[in-house]
Design a protein around this motif. Sequence first.
Motif, PDB file in Angstrom:
ATOM      1  N   ASN A  54      29.904  40.464  40.707  1.00 49.94           N
ATOM      2  CA  ASN A  54      30.376  39.538  41.120  1.00 49.94           C
ATOM      3  C   ASN A  54      30.896  39.122  39.514  1.00 49.94           C
ATOM      4  OD1 ASN A  54      30.815  39.725  44.165  1.00 49.94           O
ATOM      5  ND2 ASN A  54      29.564  37.394  44.398  1.00 49.94           N
ATOM      6  N   ARG A  55      30.233  39.224  39.107  1.00 48.77           N
ATOM      7  CA  ARG A  55      29.722  38.929  37.417  1.00 48.77           C
ATOM      8  C   ARG A  55      30.794  39.395  36.550  1.00 48.77           C
ATOM      9  NH1 ARG A  55      31.253  34.915  33.748  1.00 48.77           N
ATOM     10  NH2 ARG A  55      30.331  34.828  32.229  1.00 48.77           N
ATOM     11  N   GLU A  56      30.459  41.361  36.863  1.00 53.12           N
ATOM     12  CA  GLU A  56      31.553  42.219  36.762  1.00 53.12           C
ATOM     13  C   GLU A  56      32.820  42.534  36.495  1.00 53.12           C
ATOM     14  OE1 GLU A  56      30.613  47.197  36.117  1.00 53.12           O
ATOM     15  OE2 GLU A  56      30.025  45.975  37.725  1.00 53.12           O
ATOM     16  N   ARG A  60      35.445  41.976  34.496  1.00 48.74           N
ATOM     17  CA  ARG A  60      36.596  42.422  33.775  1.00 48.74           C
ATOM     18  C   ARG A  60      37.781  42.545  33.992  1.00 48.74           C
ATOM     19  NH1 ARG A  60      35.558  48.149  34.426  1.00 48.74           N
ATOM     20  NH2 ARG A  60      34.170  47.402  35.329  1.00 48.74           N
ATOM     21  N   GLY A  61      38.195  41.019  35.075  1.00 46.76           N
ATOM     22  CA  GLY A  61      39.545  40.965  34.620  1.00 46.76           C
ATOM     23  C   GLY A  61      40.102  39.543  33.575  1.00 46.76           C
ATOM     24  N   VAL A  62      38.921  39.104  32.949  1.00 44.77           N
ATOM     25  CA  VAL A  62      38.515  38.912  32.255  1.00 44.77           C
ATOM     26  C   VAL A  62      39.669  39.278  30.540  1.00 44.77           C
ATOM     27  CG1 VAL A  62      37.867  36.760  29.901  1.00 44.77           C
ATOM     28  CG2 VAL A  62      37.628  36.453  32.681  1.00 44.77           C
ATOM     29  N   SER A  65      43.233  40.404  30.866  1.00 43.37           N
ATOM     30  CA  SER A  65      43.724  39.874  30.966  1.00 43.37           C
ATOM     31  C   SER A  65      43.542  39.235  29.590  1.00 43.37           C
ATOM     32  CB  SER A  65      43.474  38.166  31.618  1.00 43.37           C
ATOM     33  OG  SER A  65      44.197  36.926  31.108  1.00 43.37           O
ATOM     34  N   LYS A  66      42.578  39.836  28.966  1.00 41.20           N
ATOM     35  CA  LYS A  66      42.399  39.568  26.483  1.00 41.20           C
ATOM     36  C   LYS A  66      43.350  40.823  26.463  1.00 41.20           C
ATOM     37  CE  LYS A  66      40.423  35.673  26.805  1.00 41.20           C
ATOM     38  NZ  LYS A  66      41.314  34.412  26.368  1.00 41.20           N
ATOM     39  N   LYS A  67      42.690  41.501  26.930  1.00 42.70           N
ATOM     40  CA  LYS A  67      43.253  43.245  26.551  1.00 42.70           C
ATOM     41  C   LYS A  67      44.707  43.013  26.873  1.00 42.70           C
ATOM     42  CE  LYS A  67      43.424  47.646  26.902  1.00 42.70           C
ATOM     43  NZ  LYS A  67      43.072  49.124  27.924  1.00 42.70           N
TER      44      LYS A  67
END
Length: 204
Positions: A54-56, A60-62, A65-67
Amino acid sequence: MKLEDFNQLDFKTLGSAPLGVKVVLLGVLFLLLVGGGYWFLWKPALAELEQAENREAELRGVFLSKKKEAINLPIYRQQMVEIEKTFGTLLRQLPDKTQMDALLNDINQAGLEVGLQFQLFKPEAERRADFYAERPITIRVQGAYHQMGAFAQNISRLPRIVTLNEMALTPGDSKEGDMVVNSLVARTYRYLDSDEAAQPAERR
């Protein structure tokens, strides 16, 4: 293998027990080991694994988004430059405190140039906002319709922001039939200097 074999089972002589009894005992021992391993080792490990997954997914979503933000960063910077230019242009259209008298004179002159007769020209008290102050001017002028239009055009050409509001036309007192009286409120704006802007609203 009979039930009696288990009733007569002696753990001291377990090595001489029948083969079937040994197999059953080994099976029970295996199940106990598997159950204990699952309960004390695998279950906590599986819970940690689920949390890690879940943390991964969250990271990955963060990351994505940053990318995306990093990819669009040059566009954002260009937009900020354009916004600052636009804001600077608008800010330059707001006079400071020392230029307000000249602006009031320009508004008056914009009417006189087209032949309007001023019956009232009354600057009101300022109304302050976050970084600018608004000053309404109550105006009543008399002239022909085309002179009213020319006056509005002259106002629009001023280098400072001036708006004409609450216009009301009534027949003029001249013998000429096309004369009207225009009662309106002109609003001018000026930006507050750093000292004024820093004052709390109640002290303004």
